[in-house]
Enzyme design. Structure first.
Site, PDB file in Angstrom:
ATOM      1  N   GLY A  26       0.813  -1.196   0.000  1.00  0.00           N
ATOM      2  CA  GLY A  26       0.000   0.000   0.000  1.00  0.00           C
ATOM      3  C   GLY A  26       0.854   1.257   0.000  1.00  0.00           C
ATOM      4  O   GLY A  26       1.926   1.313  -0.601  1.00  0.00           O
ATOM      5  N   SER A  27       0.388   2.282   0.703  1.00  0.00           N
ATOM      6  CA  SER A  27       1.032   3.595   0.633  1.00  0.00           C
ATOM      7  C   SER A  27       2.405   3.660   1.282  1.00  0.00           C
ATOM      8  O   SER A  27       3.109   4.657   1.112  1.00  0.00           O
ATOM      9  CB  SER A  27       0.116   4.649   1.252  1.00  0.00           C
ATOM     10  OG  SER A  27      -1.042   4.817   0.456  1.00  0.00           O
ATOM     11  N   THR A  28       2.804   2.642   2.033  1.00  0.00           N
ATOM     12  CA  THR A  28       4.182   2.657   2.542  1.00  0.00           C
ATOM     13  C   THR A  28       5.172   2.601   1.381  1.00  0.00           C
ATOM     14  O   THR A  28       6.307   3.053   1.505  1.00  0.00           O
ATOM     15  CB  THR A  28       4.451   1.492   3.514  1.00  0.00           C
ATOM     16  OG1 THR A  28       4.231   0.240   2.849  1.00  0.00           O
ATOM     17  CG2 THR A  28       3.564   1.585   4.746  1.00  0.00           C
ATOM     18  N   PHE A  29       4.726   2.055   0.234  1.00  0.00           N
ATOM     19  CA  PHE A  29       5.598   1.990  -0.945  1.00  0.00           C
ATOM     20  C   PHE A  29       5.860   3.386  -1.519  1.00  0.00           C
ATOM     21  O   PHE A  29       6.804   3.573  -2.290  1.00  0.00           O
ATOM     22  CB  PHE A  29       4.986   1.091  -2.018  1.00  0.00           C
ATOM     23  CG  PHE A  29       5.949   0.706  -3.113  1.00  0.00           C
ATOM     24  CD1 PHE A  29       6.773  -0.402  -2.982  1.00  0.00           C
ATOM     25  CD2 PHE A  29       6.031   1.468  -4.279  1.00  0.00           C
ATOM     26  CE1 PHE A  29       7.672  -0.748  -3.979  1.00  0.00           C
ATOM     27  CE2 PHE A  29       6.924   1.124  -5.287  1.00  0.00           C
ATOM     28  CZ  PHE A  29       7.752   0.015  -5.137  1.00  0.00           C
ATOM     29  N   LYS A  30       5.046   4.367  -1.160  1.00  0.00           N
ATOM     30  CA  LYS A  30       5.254   5.731  -1.649  1.00  0.00           C
ATOM     31  C   LYS A  30       6.613   6.286  -1.229  1.00  0.00           C
ATOM     32  O   LYS A  30       7.147   7.190  -1.868  1.00  0.00           O
ATOM     33  CB  LYS A  30       4.128   6.639  -1.156  1.00  0.00           C
ATOM     34  CG  LYS A  30       2.782   6.322  -1.810  1.00  0.00           C
ATOM     35  CD  LYS A  30       1.639   7.100  -1.178  1.00  0.00           C
ATOM     36  CE  LYS A  30       0.300   6.724  -1.804  1.00  0.00           C
ATOM     37  NZ  LYS A  30      -0.862   7.306  -1.126  1.00  0.00           N
TER      38      LYS A  30
END
Length: 488
Positions: free
Chosen positions: A216-220
Site C-alpha cells: 500500500g502507501s508505505t511503498f510511496k
C-alpha cells in the site's frame, strides 16, 4: 566353461564395485544430509544425548533451555514465554525439522558445528557430557513484549530494528503458538498437526514470510525516493490534483483515500502526496518514472533479493518485466502507491524506513548478538554490516522530512509521541473488490537520531473489513513499540 566363469566373476566384481561406491557415497558424502533428514530418527535420538545450547535474550536471560527428561530422549526442550518468542526461536522436536533460530543455528546449538571441534575433544578427554553452544539474541525483552502486547488479538506482525546497526530488537507474528507443545516428545506430532489445521496457521511467520501483502502507501517512500534520486524531481514537484484519475489506457478510476482532493491547491506536490498519503499524484509520478526506475529503486532497498537474518526472509517483490515487455503505464501507476503486484514483508518495510532514517545507509538486519561455546568462548560475534546505500543522504533527508510532516499533521498522526519527533508513513492496501484491507505503518524515532525503526502489518482489515485504515490501527501499535525503546 572358463569363459562363463570369467563372465560371472566380472559380474560379481561389478556388483561389489557398485556396492562399494554406493556405501562410500552414503557414508562419506551424504552424512550431513542424512543427519539433517527429519525422518532419521536414530540421528535425532543421538542429538538428544547432547544437552542442547540455550537461547538467550539480549540481556542474557535464557528463554530456551534443555533440562533432563525422564524418557528415551535424555533432554527436553523448554521454552519460557514460548508464544512471546515463537516467531524468533521456532521449535525443536524429535520428529520434524527444527524452525526459527533452532533450525537456522541447529549445528551450533547441537554442538556439531566446525567451530566446536575443540569443545567436543575436551568433553571426550575429560569424560564430560557433550553440550551445545548458546545463542544470545539481539531481541530486547521489554521491546518484544511491548510489540506482542500492542499487536493484541490482531492477525499480523511487528518488526523493530536499530537503524544504525541492523540489530533486530523485536520480531512478533500473530497468531502465535506455544513451542512447548510441539517440543513434547510424546504429543508433539499431534500438536503440530492441530496447529497446521487451524484456519489461520500460527506457524507462519508473518514478519518475514507467508503470503506477502501489498505494501500500500508505505511503498510511496520508495516512489518518492526514486523520483528524487533521478535528479528530475524535487519535493515540491507538482502534479494535477483531481478527485478522480483514470489510469492511462484504461477505464479504471482511482481516488485518494478520502475520495477528495490532495490538499487545497490546484496542484499537489510529492511532499504533499506523501504527507497526506494521496494516491493520484503518486500514480501520475509513477507513470512518468516508468517501471524500470521504480523496480531499480525497490531492488536497491532489498526487494527481489535473498536475505538471511539468519532466519530466511522471503524476498519482497516488485513486478518483474514480462517476456512481451515491461509493465504498462496503468500497471506502473498502481505499483507507485503499493498496489497491483507489489508485495512486501514487514521486515523489508522496516529496512526501508531504517535506511531513510540512517541517512541512506541500509544495515543488514541480524537476530544474533553472539554464539558462545560451553567453555564460554565467543564462536561468533555480531558485527554491523552495511548492505548498501539505496538513497543518497540528501534524498534520505528530504523523504524523512515528508515522513515527519505526515506524523505531525498528515495521514500518520496516531504515531505521534509527546516530546519526540517521529517520522512515519501509513498504508491501507486493497486486496480485491470485497476483501478486507491490509493495514500498515512504517517509521522511526527520534527522527533526527533514530534509535528504532518499526514496521507493522495488520491483515484481514484488523477485523474492520474495509473501514479500517493504517493510521487507525497500525500506527498506534508502532507508537507503543517506539515508546518502549525510547523509555529505555
Amino acid at each position: 566353461m572358463n569363459r562363463e566363469l570369467k563372465r560371472i566373476s566380472a559380474l560379481v566384481l561389478l556388483m561389489f564395485t557398485a556396492l562399494f561406491v554406493a556405501t562410500s557415497v552414503i557414508q562419506v558424502f551424504q552424512t550431513d544430509n542424512l543427519d539433517a533428514d527429519a525422518r532419521n530418527q536414530r540421528a535425532r535420538a543421538d542429538q538428544y544425548e547432547i544437552r542442547r545450547g540455550q537461547i538467550l535474550t539480549a540481556d542474557g536471560k535464557a528463554i530456551v533451555t534443555s533440562p533432563k527428561s525422564g524418557d528415551t530422549f535424555q533432554f527436553d526442550r523448554r521454552y519460557t514465554d514460548g508464544a512471546l518468542y515463537a516467531a524468533v526461536t521456532g521449535y525443536y522436536n524429535p520428529i520434524g525439522a527444527p524452525t526459527g533460530i533452532e533450525g537456522a543455528l541447529n549445528a551450533q546449538l547441537a554442538g556439531t558445528s566446525s567451530d566446536q571441534v575443540l569443545d567436543r575433544l575436551q568433553n571426550i578427554v575429560t569424560n564430560q557430557d557433550p553440550k551445545g553452544a548458546s545463542v544470545q539474541l539481539t531481541i530486547e525483552r521489554k521491546i518484544q513484549k511491548a510489540a506482542y502486547d500492542a499487536l493484541g488479538g490482531y492477525r499480523g506482525a511487528v518488526v523493530a530494528i536499530q537503524p544504525k546497526t541492523g540489530k533486530v530488537l523485536a520480531l512478533v507474528s500473530k497468531p502465535s503458538y506455544d513451542p512447548n507443545l510441539i517440543a513434547d516428545h510424546s504429543t508433539g506430532v499431534s500438536a503440530y498437526d492441530a496447529l497446521t489445521e487451524e484456519t489461520v496457521n500460527p506457524l507462519v511467520n508473518r514478519a518475514i514470510a507467508g503470503n506477502l501483502n501489498p505494501p500500500g502507501s508505505t511503498f510511496k517512500l520508495i516512489t518518492a525516493s526514486a523520483a528524487l534520486e533521478s535528479g528530475k524531481y524535487t519535493p515540491s514537484s507538482s502534479f494535477s490534483n483531481p478527485p478522480a484519475y483514470t489510469l492511462p489506457g484504461t477505464s479504471t478510476v482511482i481516488r485518494n483515500a478520502d475520495g477528495g482532493y490532495c490538499g487545497s491547491s490546484k496542484k499537489a506536490s510529492i511532499a504533499t502526496a506523501v504527507k497526506l498519503s494521496c494516491n493520484i499524484p503518486m500514480a501520475q509520478l509513477g507513470a512518468k518514472l516508468g517501471p524500470a526506475a521504480l523496480r531499480e529503486q525497490a531492488e536497491r532497498f532489498g526487494f527481489d533479493k535473498e536475505l538471511s537474518i539468519p532466519l530466511t526472509v522471503t524476498p519482497s517483490t516488485y513486478p518483474a518485466r514480462r517476456a512481451d515487455g515491461d509493465l504498462n503505464s496503468a500497471e506502473t501507476a498502481q505499483t507507485a502507491f503499493g498496489q497491483f503486484e507489489d508485495r512486501a514483508t514487514p521486515m523489508q518495510m522496516a529496512m526501508v524506513a531504517a535506511a531513510i532514517g540512517n541517512g541512506g545507509a541500509e544495515m543488514k538486519p541480524n537476530l544474533v548478538e553472539k554464539v558462545v561455546s560451553p567453555s564460554l568462548a565467543n564462536l561468533e560475534q555480531f558485527r554491523a554490516e552495511t548492505l548498501g546505500n539505496p538513497v543518497s543522504a540528501d534524498t534520505a533527508a528530504q523523504v524523512k522530512a515528508m515522513m515527519v510532516a505526515s506524523v505531525a499533521g498528515g495521514a500518520a498522526t496516531n504515531a505521534r509521541i509527546d516530546g519526540v519527533t517521529v517520522a512515519g508513513k501509513t498504508g491501507t492496501a486493497q486486496n480485491g473488490a470485497d476483501d478486507p484491507y491490509t493495514l500498515w505503518f512504517t517509521g522511526f524515532a527520534p527522527a533526527d537520531d533514530p534509535q528504532v525503526a518499526v514496521a507493522v502489518v495488520i491483515e484481514n482489515g484488523g477485523g474492520l473489513g474495509q473501514s479500517g485504515y493504517g493510521n487507525r490501527v497500525a500506527a498506534p501499535i508502532a507508537r507503543q513499540v517506539m515508546e518502549a525503546v525510547l523509555q529505555g
